[in-house]
Design a protein around this motif. Structure first.
Motif, PDB file in Angstrom:
ATOM      1  N   LYS A  97       0.852  -1.190   0.000  1.00 45.48           N
ATOM      2  CA  LYS A  97       0.000   0.000   0.000  1.00 45.48           C
ATOM      3  C   LYS A  97       0.887   1.240   0.000  1.00 45.48           C
ATOM      4  O   LYS A  97       1.788   1.370   0.834  1.00 45.48           O
ATOM      5  CB  LYS A  97      -0.921   0.012   1.218  1.00 45.48           C
ATOM      6  N   VAL A  98       0.622   2.146  -0.945  1.00 43.45           N
ATOM      7  CA  VAL A  98       1.411   3.366  -1.082  1.00 43.45           C
ATOM      8  C   VAL A  98       0.467   4.565  -1.065  1.00 43.45           C
ATOM      9  O   VAL A  98      -0.450   4.648  -1.876  1.00 43.45           O
ATOM     10  CB  VAL A  98       2.221   3.372  -2.396  1.00 43.45           C
ATOM     11  N   ILE A  99       0.714   5.487  -0.124  1.00 44.70           N
ATOM     12  CA  ILE A  99      -0.096   6.700  -0.022  1.00 44.70           C
ATOM     13  C   ILE A  99       0.828   7.904  -0.085  1.00 44.70           C
ATOM     14  O   ILE A  99       1.800   7.998   0.663  1.00 44.70           O
ATOM     15  CB  ILE A  99      -0.892   6.740   1.299  1.00 44.70           C
ATOM     16  N   GLY A 100       0.545   8.831  -1.006  1.00 45.68           N
ATOM     17  CA  GLY A 100       1.331  10.046  -1.135  1.00 45.68           C
ATOM     18  C   GLY A 100       0.483  11.269  -0.835  1.00 45.68           C
ATOM     19  O   GLY A 100      -0.690  11.316  -1.202  1.00 45.68           O
ATOM     20  N   VAL A 101       1.064  12.260  -0.161  1.00 44.74           N
ATOM     21  CA  VAL A 101       0.314  13.478   0.170  1.00 44.74           C
ATOM     22  C   VAL A 101       1.192  14.698  -0.073  1.00 44.74           C
ATOM     23  O   VAL A 101       2.396  14.682   0.195  1.00 44.74           O
ATOM     24  CB  VAL A 101      -0.180  13.448   1.639  1.00 44.74           C
ATOM     25  N   ASP A 102       0.582  15.763  -0.614  1.00 44.69           N
ATOM     26  CA  ASP A 102       1.313  17.009  -0.849  1.00 44.69           C
ATOM     27  C   ASP A 102       0.313  18.151  -1.003  1.00 44.69           C
ATOM     28  O   ASP A 102      -0.851  17.924  -1.355  1.00 44.69           O
ATOM     29  CB  ASP A 102       2.181  16.910  -2.108  1.00 44.69           C
ATOM     30  N   LEU A 103       0.786  19.361  -0.750  1.00 45.46           N
ATOM     31  CA  LEU A 103      -0.027  20.550  -0.983  1.00 45.46           C
ATOM     32  C   LEU A 103      -0.316  20.756  -2.464  1.00 45.46           C
ATOM     33  O   LEU A 103      -1.350  21.299  -2.840  1.00 45.46           O
ATOM     34  CB  LEU A 103       0.691  21.789  -0.440  1.00 45.46           C
ATOM     35  N   ASN A 104       0.636  20.326  -3.296  1.00 42.54           N
ATOM     36  CA  ASN A 104       0.524  20.529  -4.739  1.00 42.54           C
ATOM     37  C   ASN A 104      -0.006  19.276  -5.426  1.00 42.54           C
ATOM     38  O   ASN A 104       0.191  18.153  -4.938  1.00 42.54           O
ATOM     39  CB  ASN A 104       1.900  20.878  -5.317  1.00 42.54           C
ATOM     40  N   PRO A 105      -0.684  19.445  -6.571  1.00 48.05           N
ATOM     41  CA  PRO A 105      -1.206  18.295  -7.311  1.00 48.05           C
ATOM     42  C   PRO A 105      -0.096  17.328  -7.709  1.00 48.05           C
ATOM     43  O   PRO A 105       1.034  17.741  -7.996  1.00 48.05           O
ATOM     44  CB  PRO A 105      -1.848  18.934  -8.550  1.00 48.05           C
ATOM     45  N   ILE A 106      -0.406  16.048  -7.711  1.00 48.50           N
ATOM     46  CA  ILE A 106       0.538  14.993  -8.077  1.00 48.50           C
ATOM     47  C   ILE A 106      -0.022  14.259  -9.284  1.00 48.50           C
ATOM     48  O   ILE A 106      -1.189  13.877  -9.293  1.00 48.50           O
ATOM     49  CB  ILE A 106       0.734  13.992  -6.912  1.00 48.50           C
ATOM     50  N   SER A 107       0.811  14.072 -10.300  1.00 51.31           N
ATOM     51  CA  SER A 107       0.363  13.332 -11.478  1.00 51.31           C
ATOM     52  C   SER A 107      -0.044  11.921 -11.089  1.00 51.31           C
ATOM     53  O   SER A 107       0.517  11.331 -10.165  1.00 51.31           O
ATOM     54  CB  SER A 107       1.486  13.287 -12.526  1.00 51.31           C
ATOM     55  N   SER A 108      -1.010  11.381 -11.798  1.00 51.26           N
ATOM     56  CA  SER A 108      -1.525  10.042 -11.493  1.00 51.26           C
ATOM     57  C   SER A 108      -0.407   8.999 -11.504  1.00 51.26           C
ATOM     58  O   SER A 108       0.444   8.985 -12.395  1.00 51.26           O
ATOM     59  CB  SER A 108      -2.595   9.659 -12.521  1.00 51.26           C
ATOM     60  N   VAL A 116      -4.158  15.522  -2.174  1.00 52.15           N
ATOM     61  CA  VAL A 116      -3.701  16.906  -2.268  1.00 52.15           C
ATOM     62  C   VAL A 116      -4.235  17.640  -1.039  1.00 52.15           C
ATOM     63  O   VAL A 116      -5.420  17.970  -0.952  1.00 52.15           O
ATOM     64  CB  VAL A 116      -4.190  17.589  -3.556  1.00 52.15           C
ATOM     65  N   SER A 117      -3.353  17.850  -0.064  1.00 47.60           N
ATOM     66  CA  SER A 117      -3.773  18.465   1.190  1.00 47.60           C
ATOM     67  C   SER A 117      -2.547  18.876   1.997  1.00 47.60           C
ATOM     68  O   SER A 117      -1.418  18.492   1.679  1.00 47.60           O
ATOM     69  CB  SER A 117      -4.638  17.484   1.998  1.00 47.60           C
ATOM     70  N   ASP A 118      -2.772  19.631   3.048  1.00 47.63           N
ATOM     71  CA  ASP A 118      -1.709  20.065   3.952  1.00 47.63           C
ATOM     72  C   ASP A 118      -1.489  18.980   4.998  1.00 47.63           C
ATOM     73  O   ASP A 118      -2.351  18.752   5.854  1.00 47.63           O
ATOM     74  CB  ASP A 118      -2.115  21.388   4.611  1.00 47.63           C
ATOM     75  N   PHE A 119      -0.349  18.320   4.954  1.00 49.23           N
ATOM     76  CA  PHE A 119      -0.064  17.220   5.883  1.00 49.23           C
ATOM     77  C   PHE A 119      -0.122  17.662   7.342  1.00 49.23           C
ATOM     78  O   PHE A 119      -0.489  16.877   8.216  1.00 49.23           O
ATOM     79  CB  PHE A 119       1.311  16.623   5.582  1.00 49.23           C
ATOM     80  N   THR A 120       0.218  18.912   7.621  1.00 43.83           N
ATOM     81  CA  THR A 120       0.290  19.361   9.005  1.00 43.83           C
ATOM     82  C   THR A 120      -1.093  19.529   9.644  1.00 43.83           C
ATOM     83  O   THR A 120      -1.194  19.683  10.869  1.00 43.83           O
ATOM     84  CB  THR A 120       1.054  20.691   9.121  1.00 43.83           C
ATOM     85  N   LEU A 121      -2.161  19.490   8.845  1.00 43.05           N
ATOM     86  CA  LEU A 121      -3.511  19.604   9.389  1.00 43.05           C
ATOM     87  C   LEU A 121      -3.917  18.301  10.060  1.00 43.05           C
ATOM     88  O   LEU A 121      -3.675  17.208   9.543  1.00 43.05           O
ATOM     89  CB  LEU A 121      -4.511  19.937   8.281  1.00 43.05           C
ATOM     90  N   GLU A 122      -4.554  18.419  11.200  1.00 46.29           N
ATOM     91  CA  GLU A 122      -5.011  17.230  11.935  1.00 46.29           C
ATOM     92  C   GLU A 122      -5.978  16.406  11.085  1.00 46.29           C
ATOM     93  O   GLU A 122      -5.958  15.172  11.117  1.00 46.29           O
ATOM     94  CB  GLU A 122      -5.673  17.646  13.240  1.00 46.29           C
ATOM     95  N   SER A 123      -6.826  17.094  10.303  1.00 46.64           N
ATOM     96  CA  SER A 123      -7.806  16.388   9.468  1.00 46.64           C
ATOM     97  C   SER A 123      -7.118  15.538   8.406  1.00 46.64           C
ATOM     98  O   SER A 123      -7.573  14.435   8.082  1.00 46.64           O
ATOM     99  CB  SER A 123      -8.754  17.390   8.804  1.00 46.64           C
ATOM    100  N   THR A 124      -6.001  16.052   7.835  1.00 45.32           N
ATOM    101  CA  THR A 124      -5.258  15.295   6.823  1.00 45.32           C
ATOM    102  C   THR A 124      -4.607  14.072   7.447  1.00 45.32           C
ATOM    103  O   THR A 124      -4.638  12.974   6.880  1.00 45.32           O
ATOM    104  CB  THR A 124      -4.183  16.176   6.172  1.00 45.32           C
ATOM    105  N   GLN A 125      -4.020  14.237   8.624  1.00 44.92           N
ATOM    106  CA  GLN A 125      -3.382  13.108   9.297  1.00 44.92           C
ATOM    107  C   GLN A 125      -4.405  12.048   9.676  1.00 44.92           C
ATOM    108  O   GLN A 125      -4.125  10.849   9.580  1.00 44.92           O
ATOM    109  CB  GLN A 125      -2.610  13.607  10.517  1.00 44.92           C
ATOM    110  N   GLN A 126      -5.593  12.475  10.066  1.00 41.25           N
ATOM    111  CA  GLN A 126      -6.651  11.518  10.378  1.00 41.25           C
ATOM    112  C   GLN A 126      -7.083  10.771   9.118  1.00 41.25           C
ATOM    113  O   GLN A 126      -7.329   9.559   9.148  1.00 41.25           O
ATOM    114  CB  GLN A 126      -7.850  12.242  10.990  1.00 41.25           C
ATOM    115  N   GLN A 127      -7.148  11.487   7.989  1.00 44.26           N
ATOM    116  CA  GLN A 127      -7.495  10.858   6.714  1.00 44.26           C
ATOM    117  C   GLN A 127      -6.459   9.804   6.331  1.00 44.26           C
ATOM    118  O   GLN A 127      -6.804   8.712   5.869  1.00 44.26           O
ATOM    119  CB  GLN A 127      -7.599  11.915   5.613  1.00 44.26           C
ATOM    120  N   LEU A 128      -5.179  10.116   6.538  1.00 39.40           N
ATOM    121  CA  LEU A 128      -4.105   9.164   6.240  1.00 39.40           C
ATOM    122  C   LEU A 128      -4.238   7.917   7.098  1.00 39.40           C
ATOM    123  O   LEU A 128      -4.062   6.785   6.612  1.00 39.40           O
ATOM    124  CB  LEU A 128      -2.745   9.821   6.468  1.00 39.40           C
TER     125      LEU A 128
END
Length: 228
Positions: A97-108, A116-128
């Motif tokens: 399983k590979v999960i990538g996260v970034d503020l900027n769009p990532i090519s498929s 595409v989200s701010d990793f430092t946000l609690e909501s993003t970390q919960q999503q991960l």
């Protein structure tokens, strides 16, 4: 890697100055045109030359294995995520399983889940955490804040991101898991380094060959997470 580069012969390209191009943009273009890793990335189909940094880290420390779960922080434009998918043999191994996260769009990237989200946000970390469905085997971070040119400020900004990534790793890494993060020259601050050494069996600093020699970046590689 090094053997491949030895066989990479590039003719030195000079970019002429003109009124439409600033001196800094001319230097950047000239560096790109003469960079063997840029050419090699295009040849291999990687989204960025940074892919070779993770390849070198993995060649030395063997952190990526098929059938594991990996989170890639600061994943854009996707070069590291591509390497992770390759090393995990995600297409053939359904347990990978590979999960990538970034503020900027990532090519498929097939076989990877991208956010595409701010990793430092609690909501993003919960999503991960929810997407991970369990604990991670490896967390890698190539995150870096935009440089302002002030060494102390740039160092403080990137160390803040490293600390965020480390705190997250403490919560989601399996015992025996690995953590890799970008830092700047001077390495990891003493207090954080002390914490890392308490949390992992082995902590090292590593500068890949593919990292430009005039760059202040290097990586802290932390192996075998100790269960708290």
């Amino acid at each position: 890697m090094s053997d491949k580069l030895k066989n990479t012969r590039l003719l030195k390209v000079k970019v002429k100055s003109n009124k439409k191009r600033t001196e800094s943009s001319r230097r950047w273009l000239e560096r790109q045109l003469n960079d063997p890793f840029v050419h090699l990335a295009k040849e291999k189909g990687y989204y960025s030359r940074a892919a070779f940094k993770l390849i070198e880290i993995n060649d030395k420390y063997k952190i990526l294995k098929p059938g594991t779960k990996v989170i890639d922080l600061g994943a854009a434009p996707g070069g590291w995520t591509q390497v992770i998918v390759e090393k995990l043999k995600s297409e053939q191994n359904p347990k990978s399983k590979v999960i990538g996260v970034d503020l900027n769009p990532i090519s498929s990237i097939p076989q990877a889940t991208l956010i595409v989200s701010d990793f430092t946000l609690e909501s993003t970390q919960q999503q991960l955490l929810e997407m991970l469905d369990g604990k991670a085997d490896v967390i890698v971070s190539d995150m870096a804040a935009p440089a302002c040119g002030m060494v102390d400020v740039d160092h403080m900004r990137i160390m803040s991101l490293v600390e965020e990534a480390y705190l997250f790793a403490q919560e989601v890494l399996k015992p025996g898991g690995h953590f890799v993060a970008k830092v700047l020259r001077g390495g990891t601050e003493a207090n954080l380094l002390k914490q890392l050494k308490l949390s992992f069996e082995k902590v090292s600093h590593f500068k890949p060959q593919s990292s430009r020699q005039d760059s202040a970046e290097m990586y802290v590689v932390c192996l075998k997470f100790r269960q708290r």
